[in-house]
Each structure stands twice: as structure tokens, then as C-alpha cells.
Design a protein around this motif. Structure first.
Motif, PDB file in Angstrom:
ATOM      1  N   SER A  64       0.832  -1.208   0.000  1.00  0.00           N
ATOM      2  CA  SER A  64       0.000   0.000   0.000  1.00  0.00           C
ATOM      3  C   SER A  64       0.864   1.256   0.000  1.00  0.00           C
ATOM      4  CB  SER A  64      -0.894   0.002   1.229  1.00  0.00           C
ATOM      5  OG  SER A  64      -0.104   0.148   2.391  1.00  0.00           O
ATOM      6  N   LYS A  65       0.247   2.376  -0.376  1.00  0.00           N
ATOM      7  CA  LYS A  65       0.954   3.669  -0.385  1.00  0.00           C
ATOM      8  C   LYS A  65       1.513   3.959   1.003  1.00  0.00           C
ATOM      9  CE  LYS A  65      -2.006   5.746  -3.878  1.00  0.00           C
ATOM     10  NZ  LYS A  65      -3.214   6.599  -4.053  1.00  0.00           N
ATOM     11  N   SER A  66       0.673   3.667   2.026  1.00  0.00           N
ATOM     12  CA  SER A  66       1.071   3.920   3.411  1.00  0.00           C
ATOM     13  C   SER A  66       2.299   3.099   3.796  1.00  0.00           C
ATOM     14  CB  SER A  66      -0.110   3.585   4.308  1.00  0.00           C
ATOM     15  OG  SER A  66       0.288   3.408   5.625  1.00  0.00           O
ATOM     16  N   ARG A  67       2.261   1.793   3.455  1.00  0.00           N
ATOM     17  CA  ARG A  67       3.367   0.904   3.801  1.00  0.00           C
ATOM     18  C   ARG A  67       4.653   1.306   3.076  1.00  0.00           C
ATOM     19  NH1 ARG A  67       3.053  -4.073   6.444  1.00  0.00           N
ATOM     20  NH2 ARG A  67       4.986  -5.208   6.101  1.00  0.00           N
ATOM     21  N   LYS A  68       4.489   1.645   1.813  1.00  0.00           N
ATOM     22  CA  LYS A  68       5.626   2.074   0.995  1.00  0.00           C
ATOM     23  C   LYS A  68       6.244   3.347   1.577  1.00  0.00           C
ATOM     24  CE  LYS A  68       4.651   4.056  -2.955  1.00  0.00           C
ATOM     25  NZ  LYS A  68       4.012   4.065  -4.292  1.00  0.00           N
ATOM     26  N   ARG A  69       5.377   4.302   1.944  1.00  0.00           N
ATOM     27  CA  ARG A  69       5.859   5.586   2.470  1.00  0.00           C
ATOM     28  C   ARG A  69       6.510   5.418   3.840  1.00  0.00           C
ATOM     29  NH1 ARG A  69       0.411   8.765   0.498  1.00  0.00           N
ATOM     30  NH2 ARG A  69       0.968   8.811  -1.707  1.00  0.00           N
ATOM     31  N   LYS A  70       5.959   4.515   4.654  1.00  0.00           N
ATOM     32  CA  LYS A  70       6.554   4.275   5.974  1.00  0.00           C
ATOM     33  C   LYS A  70       7.951   3.681   5.820  1.00  0.00           C
ATOM     34  CE  LYS A  70       2.417   3.685   8.800  1.00  0.00           C
ATOM     35  NZ  LYS A  70       1.413   2.675   9.173  1.00  0.00           N
ATOM     36  N   THR A 109      10.592   6.288   4.985  1.00  0.00           N
ATOM     37  CA  THR A 109      10.948   7.311   5.979  1.00  0.00           C
ATOM     38  C   THR A 109      12.392   7.132   6.432  1.00  0.00           C
ATOM     39  OG1 THR A 109      10.185   6.013   7.873  1.00  0.00           O
ATOM     40  CG2 THR A 109       8.607   7.538   6.902  1.00  0.00           C
TER      41      THR A 109
END
Ligand SMILES: [Zn+2]
Length: 59
Positions: free
Chosen positions: A9-15, A18
Motif C-alpha cells: 500500500s501507499k502507506s506501507r511504501k511511504r513508511k 521514511t
């Protein structure tokens, strides 16, 4: 080839991303003029590398 069961997911990728960050370049002092320079690189201030003049600096 192994295939992931779930889409990242976008969230997992972005996390995950970081932790990616740029670090400040390592600088060493030029042995000829004392200016900061990149290690294993020609000094862009005086044009010296390994005690020899490689580049003519026009001022
Ligand atoms: Zn120098």
C-alpha cells in the motif's frame, strides 16, 4: 519468480521510505591548500591531487 501475495500500500511504501535520507558528504582537508575537499578527488581550489598539480586554476 516469487510474487508478492498483497500489493504494497501507499502507506506501507511511504513508511518504509521514511528511513531513506541523504547524508552530508564526507569532507577532508586538502594537503596542499587546506581547503575542504572530497576524499580521493582532485582539489577544486588549487587543482592538486597526490602532491601534483593536475588542473590549472585561472583566477
Ligand atoms: Zn587544494
Amino acid at each position: 519468480m516469487a510474487v508478492p501475495k498483497r500489493k504494497t500500500s501507499k502507506s506501507r511504501k511511504r513508511k518504509r521510505r521514511t528511513h531513506y535520507k541523504i547524508s552530508a558528504p564526507t569532507l577532508t582537508e586538502c594537503s596542499h591548500c587546506g581547503e575542504p575537499k572530497l576524499p580521493h578527488n582532485l582539489c577544486m581550489n588549487c587543482g592538486y591531487y597526490k602532491g601534483k598539480q593536475i588542473l590549472e586554476i585561472k583566477k
